[in-house]
Each structure stands twice: as structure tokens, then as C-alpha cells.
Scaffold this motif. Structure first.
Motif, PDB file in Angstrom:
ATOM      1  N   VAL A 116      13.864 152.096  49.642  1.00 60.12           N
ATOM      2  CA  VAL A 116      13.348 151.384  51.066  1.00 60.12           C
ATOM      3  C   VAL A 116      13.776 149.998  51.355  1.00 60.12           C
ATOM      4  CG1 VAL A 116      11.200 150.626  51.987  1.00 60.12           C
ATOM      5  CG2 VAL A 116      11.070 152.621  50.429  1.00 60.12           C
ATOM      6  N   ALA A 174       5.575 150.684  52.623  1.00 65.51           N
ATOM      7  CA  ALA A 174       6.488 151.230  51.813  1.00 65.51           C
ATOM      8  C   ALA A 174       6.149 152.400  51.199  1.00 65.51           C
ATOM      9  CB  ALA A 174       6.761 150.176  50.541  1.00 65.51           C
ATOM     10  N   TYR A 214      13.778 146.743  53.964  1.00 65.55           N
ATOM     11  CA  TYR A 214      13.168 145.975  55.238  1.00 65.55           C
ATOM     12  C   TYR A 214      14.308 145.330  56.023  1.00 65.55           C
ATOM     13  CZ  TYR A 214       8.670 146.541  52.632  1.00 65.55           C
ATOM     14  OH  TYR A 214       7.642 146.993  52.220  1.00 65.55           O
TER      15      TYR A 214
END
Length: 450
Positions: A38, A164, A40
Motif C-alpha cells: 500500500v 489501508a 500513500y
């Protein structure tokens, strides 16, 4: 991920890995995103001037392509609110175009769109903070009455963390705080909590260009950053789709609480995060003395000595009390008497131990905020001042000798604080320069009371 990992690594816990990467350098992204599940994306290019939109788009496209190649399963992006059908400013339009660019490579993107983020260090909040702190009367453009729905930094982080593991593939969420207000409303609430009386006078003739130039003079935001930011303030930024409230178990706080938390965090973090910025090149030199970092004024001095680190730090750990302040004690003493007269602690408290500063203890009218033997001493002023002040000493090895760094920081409260800083700057410069010189040359075990 950072372009220069060394600038952030030491601020983070030891179990956090920092990788080198630049969104404008595709090869660096391929290395940085390897093994990431994941990612950002919290990047903008406002400081690039007129080229910021192109850089925003190119950086997002590079990131999306590298994320796809690395097998990233989700990108979480924080963008900006604004009705897409409206004539959005270049800043807000770029925020939403960045989300589209992140989706271009096919990696699922969970996008949050927010208005002003209220928190220590937020660009918009620092702009508002600086205006209120410095100007008792504000000649304001029309954007102060624009409707906005600010959100606290704690709530933003809660949304980002929850995303998430959210059971979603791809979605755009609008997020905001518990109430709709205006930029003027944010200013008034900030002033109320800081105990400042402020008057806002709206003048419709101030264009975004003039506003940005004005902001460049009275706030820590350069005009090239301020112009697109101010242009964005003409667009209402309120939540119209409230589905985020149903999807996430987060109840956003109201304006009063988010400002209260931001100010409380300022008290705790000002002396934790500002020290590195103070020795970087991110500040703006002021014509009457000092360098401005955010709303604070900073003076940094260094002195080389042939002493070892332990020898150079000895007079620092003994500072104050019977040892005095190593320069111009004839000025410190009457200043202490004046402080007593106006209700402050003065110089009468001395220090608890002549050789060892205790964190939380006092040294004359200072409070020991941090102490690391043979390396660092940070003091927070408790004398009566129109603002907050810190004085820090650091000693670092330098070949066979060492370097002593002295940092003085003043966070002015309103116009009175600025007048205080500039009026006394020549005296402070004389005192602190002499203090550092005498500390560097002090013989072992000696105090200097000149």
C-alpha cells in the motif's frame, strides 16, 4: 520516501525504513516501491511556481506507473475539495487532476478530498496563524468570507490509516470537520483561543496576485506558493457527499477542538521539530535581524574550538546560577529584577544542582526542556515575554576539536512580540555572541561573569 533520506531519518523511530525516491525520477521510484503493498501519495509541487501543475501531473503519472510495475495493490491519496463542475482555481484543479493521473496506470486509488487541514505545520493553517498573530487589524480580500469545512490533522490521519484495510477497491471520499465556517471564522476562533483582539476589514479590490504579494511580506509563505493557494480560497470547499461518515468509524471534531489541539501540539513540538529547520536553508532572512521559520524568528551561531566535546560542553552544563551566563551579567541582573517586578520568576531561583541540569528543573528564569550529556541543552524561557522563547546549545565533534552551536528561537505573540524582537535584537545579538565566545574559550571549571 524522501529525496534526501538523511533529512528525515533521525526524526523517526529506529524501526522505520526510509528510502530515497523522487516522483520526478522514474528510476528512483522503481527502487523505492519494490515490495510495497500500500502506497500513500502526499505530494504537491506548489513551490515550483508556474510549473507546478505540470510537475504534479508528471510526478503522479511516474508514481502510478512504478506502483503498477511493483505490484502495489492500492494507492491512498490526499487531494483537495472543490466542486469539479465549478471554475476551480489552478491549485484545486491540480489536486483533482493528480488523482486522475494516479489512476491512469490501473492501480486502484482511494482518494480523500479535504479542505483546510488544521494542524501544526499545515500550509494553510500556518498562513492563517501568521496573519492573526502579526496583524491586529487585517485588510482582507473577499476570500475570507468563502465557505469552507476545515478538518483536523488527527481526523485526516485517522482516515488515511483506516483506508489501508478498508474493504474497497477504488473510491473518492470527501472529508471535512464537524462544521462549515469561513476563513474569517477560522481566524476569529484562532484569535479567541490565543486571547488576541483582531479586526477584519474586507476589501473586495485585493486580487489574488496582490493578496499573494501581501502574504509574502507578512507571513512565512512565499508569494509563488501563496498565489495559487489564495486563488484556491475563492472556491467553496465543503463536503457535499457525506458517504465517508458512513464508511469509516470516524466522527470528525469541530473547529474549536481542532485549533485547541493544534495549539497544544505547537507547545509540545515547537522545540522538537524546529531545531533541524533552523539550521537548514528553508527560512527567510529578515531585514532587521534573524531568520523566519514559520511564524518564529531564529538566530543560529556556531563556534569552533580545539576542546574535546566533553570539555566544550562543561561550561554549558554549568550555565546559570552561580556560574552566571558567561557574558554581560550586568545586563542579566537588572532584567531579572524587572521580570520580578512584572510578576515573573526573575533570576532568584538559581539552579538545583551546580553541575547537572535536570529535565523539568529550572535554571534562573529558564526551564530545562532537554538535556543530553556532552551534547545538548535546551532551555525554555519562563520570564515575562510577549511570546515564547528557547535557547539551545549543541556540541558536535569536529576532527580533534568540536563545534558549539547556539540556537535562539522566539515565537512572537502578536504585534507586541514582533516589536519586542526587533527593538531588542541589537542587545540580544551582542549578548548571545559574547556568551558563545566565552563558553568556547572558558577554562575548565571556570565561570565567566563579564
Amino acid at each position: 520516501m524522501a529525496r534526501n533520506p538523511a533529512t528525515v531519518q533521525f526524526r523517526l523511530p529506529s524501526d522505520v525504513d526510509v528510502v530515497a525516491g523522487d516522483v520526478l525520477d522514474r528510476d528512483s521510484l522503481d527502487r523505492a516501491l519494490a515490495g510495497v503493498d500500500v502506497a500513500y501519495y502526499l505530494v504537491h509541487s506548489l513551490a515550483a511556481g508556474s510549473a507546478f501543475e505540470e510537475q504534479d501531473r508528471r510526478g503522479a503519472e511516474n508514481f502510478a506507473q512504478s506502483a503498477r510495475a511493483a505490484g502495489v495493490r492500492r494507492i491512498i491519496y490526499l487531494g483537495g475539495l472543490g466542486e469539479p463542475s465549478a471554475a476551480l482555481s489552478s491549485h484545486l484543479r491540480s489536486r483533482q487532476d493528480t488523482g486522475d493521473a494516479l489512476r491512469s496506470a490501473g492501480v486502484p486509488v482511494l482518494e480523500f478530498r479535504a479542505s483546510v487541514v488544521i494542524g501544526s505545520g499545515s500550509l494553510s493553517f500556518e498562513l492563517i496563524r501568521s496573519l492573526v498573530e502579526r496583524l491586529p487589524i487585517m485588510i482582507c480580500p473577499r476570500w475570507v468570507s468563502t465557505r469552507t469545512q476545515p478538518i483536523g490533522i488527527d481526523d485526516v490521519i485517522a482516515y488515511l490509516v483506516a483506508a489501508a484495510d478498508a474493504d474497497l477497491v477504488e473510491r473518492v471520499f470527501e472529508i471535512g470537520g464537524g462544521e462549515v465556517t469561513s476563513f474569517g471564522g477560522i481566524m476569529r476562533e484562532y484569535a479567541r483561543q490565543r486571547g488576541l483582539r483582531r479586526y477584519l476589514i474586507s476589501v473586495p479590490l485585493l486580487t489574488p496576485r496582490l493578496s499573494s504579494l501581501w502574504l509574502g511580506l507578512v507571513t512565512p509563505i512565499y508569494a509563488r506558493v501563496g498565489k495559487p493557494l489564495v486563488e484556491g480560497m475563492r472556491n467553496p470547499t465543503i463536503v457535499r457527499d457525506t458517504s465517508a461518515l458512513a464508511q469509516f468509524a470516524i466522527k470528525p471534531m469541530g473547529l474549536s477542538e481542532m485549533i485547541r489541539r493544534a495549539l497544544r501540539r505547537e507547545d509540545r513540538e515547537a522545540a522538537e521539530t524546529l531545531w533541524t529547520d533552523a539550521v537548514s536553508s528553508s527560512g527567510s532572512r529578515q531585514p532587521w535581524g534573524g531568520t523566519r521559520y514559520g511564524s518564529r524568528l531564529v538566530e543560529v551561531r556556531t563556534r569552533a574550538t580545539d576542546k574535546t566535546v566533553a570539555q566544550a560542553f562543561e561550561p554549558i552544563r554549568r550555565i546559570g546560577g552561580q556560574s552566571g551566563w558567561y557574558y554581560a551579567n550586568f545586563i542579566w541582573r537588572p532584567r531579572g529584577l524587572f521580570d520580578l517586578w512584572v510578576g515573573g520568576p526573575g533570576m532568584r531561583r538559581g539552579r538545583r544542582h551546580p553541575e547537572r541540569p535536570d529535565v523539568g528543573g529550572h535554571i534562573d528564569w529558564w526551564r530545562v526542556e532537554a538535556f543530553e550529556p556532552d551534547h545538548l541543552l535546551r532551555l525554555r524561557a519562563e520570564m515575562r515575554l510577549p511570546g515564547r522563547a528557547w535557547l539551545q546549545f549543541e556540541v558536535e565533534p569536529d576532527g580533534a576539536g568540536s563545534i558549539i552551536r547556539q540556537t535562539a528561537i522566539f515565537d512572537p505573540l502578536g504585534l507586541a512580540g514582533l516589536i519586542y524582537w526587533y527593538a531588542l535584537y541589537p542587545i540580544h545579538r551582542l549578548i548571545f555572541t559574547g556568551m558563545l565566545r566565552n563558553i568556547a574559550t572558558a577554562p575548565a571549571g571556570a565561570s565567566v561573569s563579564r
